[in-house]
Design a protein around this motif. Sequence first.
Motif, short mmCIF file in Angstrom:
data_model
loop_
_atom_site.label_atom_id
_atom_site.label_comp_id
_atom_site.label_asym_id
_atom_site.label_seq_id
_atom_site.Cartn_x
_atom_site.Cartn_y
_atom_site.Cartn_z
N ILE A 153 68.24 64.06 61.55
CA ILE A 153 68.52 62.96 60.62
C ILE A 153 67.30 62.04 60.56
O ILE A 153 66.86 61.51 61.58
CB ILE A 153 69.76 62.15 61.05
CG1 ILE A 153 70.98 63.07 61.15
CG2 ILE A 153 70.02 61.02 60.05
CD1 ILE A 153 72.24 62.35 61.63
N ALA A 154 66.76 61.87 59.36
CA ALA A 154 65.66 60.94 59.13
C ALA A 154 66.21 59.61 58.67
O ALA A 154 67.03 59.56 57.74
CB ALA A 154 64.69 61.51 58.10
N MET A 155 65.77 58.53 59.30
CA MET A 155 66.24 57.18 59.00
C MET A 155 65.08 56.39 58.39
O MET A 155 63.98 56.37 58.96
CB MET A 155 66.73 56.50 60.28
CG MET A 155 67.77 57.31 61.05
SD MET A 155 68.04 56.68 62.74
CE MET A 155 66.43 57.00 63.48
N ILE A 156 65.33 55.71 57.27
CA ILE A 156 64.26 55.07 56.52
C ILE A 156 64.63 53.62 56.22
O ILE A 156 65.63 53.35 55.55
CB ILE A 156 64.00 55.81 55.19
CG1 ILE A 156 63.99 57.33 55.40
CG2 ILE A 156 62.69 55.35 54.57
CD1 ILE A 156 64.14 58.12 54.13
N HIS A 157 63.82 52.70 56.69
CA HIS A 157 64.05 51.28 56.46
C HIS A 157 63.66 50.89 55.04
O HIS A 157 63.06 51.66 54.29
CB HIS A 157 63.24 50.45 57.47
CG HIS A 157 61.75 50.61 57.30
ND1 HIS A 157 61.02 49.91 56.36
CD2 HIS A 157 60.87 51.40 57.96
CE1 HIS A 157 59.75 50.26 56.45
NE2 HIS A 157 59.62 51.16 57.40
N GLY A 158 63.97 49.64 54.69
CA GLY A 158 63.66 49.14 53.36
C GLY A 158 62.55 48.11 53.35
O GLY A 158 61.63 48.13 54.17
N TYR A 159 62.67 47.18 52.41
CA TYR A 159 61.63 46.19 52.12
C TYR A 159 61.43 45.22 53.28
O TYR A 159 62.35 44.93 54.04
CB TYR A 159 62.06 45.43 50.86
CG TYR A 159 61.04 44.48 50.28
CD1 TYR A 159 59.69 44.79 50.23
CD2 TYR A 159 61.46 43.25 49.75
CE1 TYR A 159 58.78 43.91 49.67
CE2 TYR A 159 60.56 42.37 49.18
CZ TYR A 159 59.21 42.70 49.15
OH TYR A 159 58.31 41.83 48.60
N ARG A 160 60.19 44.73 53.39
CA ARG A 160 59.75 43.67 54.31
C ARG A 160 59.51 44.15 55.74
O ARG A 160 59.26 43.33 56.63
CB ARG A 160 60.73 42.48 54.31
CG ARG A 160 60.76 41.74 52.98
CD ARG A 160 61.50 40.42 53.11
NE ARG A 160 61.56 39.69 51.86
CZ ARG A 160 60.57 38.96 51.36
NH1 ARG A 160 59.44 38.85 52.03
NH2 ARG A 160 60.71 38.33 50.21
N HIS A 174 67.87 52.62 53.37
CA HIS A 174 68.40 51.38 52.82
C HIS A 174 67.38 50.75 51.88
O HIS A 174 66.17 50.78 52.13
CB HIS A 174 68.71 50.39 53.95
CG HIS A 174 69.10 49.02 53.48
ND1 HIS A 174 68.34 47.89 53.72
CD2 HIS A 174 70.17 48.61 52.75
CE1 HIS A 174 68.93 46.84 53.18
NE2 HIS A 174 70.04 47.24 52.58
N SER A 175 67.86 50.19 50.76
CA SER A 175 67.03 49.43 49.84
C SER A 175 65.87 50.29 49.32
O SER A 175 66.10 51.36 48.76
CB SER A 175 66.54 48.16 50.55
OG SER A 175 65.83 47.31 49.69
N VAL A 194 62.30 55.88 48.92
CA VAL A 194 61.50 56.82 49.71
C VAL A 194 62.22 58.17 49.79
O VAL A 194 61.63 59.23 49.56
CB VAL A 194 61.25 56.27 51.12
CG1 VAL A 194 60.55 57.32 52.00
CG2 VAL A 194 60.40 55.00 51.07
N ALA A 195 63.51 58.13 50.10
CA ALA A 195 64.29 59.36 50.25
C ALA A 195 64.34 60.13 48.93
O ALA A 195 64.16 61.36 48.91
CB ALA A 195 65.70 59.02 50.73
#
Length: 318
Positions: free
Chosen positions: A50-57, A147-148, A153-154
């Motif tokens: 599972i790849a986890m990808i954060h959002g802005y900032r 998220h966001s 990205v995803a």
Amino acid sequence: MLLLQHRLIQSPSGRDGKRWMPVVKLNADSAMPPGLRQQARALPEGAPIIAMIHGYRYSPSQPANDPHRHILALDPQPDARRVLSWPRALGFGTDLPGEGLALAFGWEARGRLGRAYRQAGEAGAALARTISELAECAARPVALIGHSLGARVALQALHHADPGSIGRMILLTGAEFRDAAAAAMDSAAGRRAEILNVTSRENDLFDFAIEIWLGHGQRQALGFGLDAPRRNWIDLQIDHGGTLDALRDLSFPVDRTPLRLSHWTPYLREGLFDFYRTALGQPWALPMPMLRARLPGRIEPRWSRLLAPPAPMGGLRA
């Protein structure tokens, strides 16, 4: 820079000695080390990636904004705001056989929104290269959650990933446009992926902001879902009563506290990650046809949460 956080656990049979099961910290400008390929090949049958990808900032290069010290960490900094360990919420860090491989993907998401939006596209291409290799090594598709702008990205990774290398994807109030998402779904990898698009009317102001600032009022945000239905795409409005009823009936009770405005409830609202964990780690338990039949799939009009009348017992809050 790429870091590996290893955990030494017993193999499922107990006869193979010790096996390293890592939670991997990978940034968009990093190369994948040979050791990661070996770890992917050694995964037990059925163990998820599972790849986890954060959002802005967020920015991996800035300690104060490092996602690897925040939501992507097994043990986030205790004084951080709006923090929940995504790896732990997804079932990693248990030292149990078969927990799988977590890929914590960081990218430069600071600065002006337009710049971060463009960076997200480049990060998606970088992530796709890693996913394609890992999927081949492990002989299984990789699941994604973002998220966001991490959802962008995803989605952008679909344009560059090998067909079949991306399995199920969960988008959390994605900061992307409907037309861009549709184009990603038309890619070879997109046609074979499964998408759960988590939306919320609590996110309306954020959707409206990207429509004005990035779309110049000419494009609609993904909070509305796609223009046309697709067999491999399901919208999930998490502040809709019927959706919450359906999740409860599927044994995933979710906190129903209403908010007028929030960009972060898709991962902070209690109970949702129980659903995400099963949907990503055991997709066979929640197949798309069953989810489509059980979930309402509808999206309420914009501003319906912000303009809702006061609720009893404390009311709506931001």
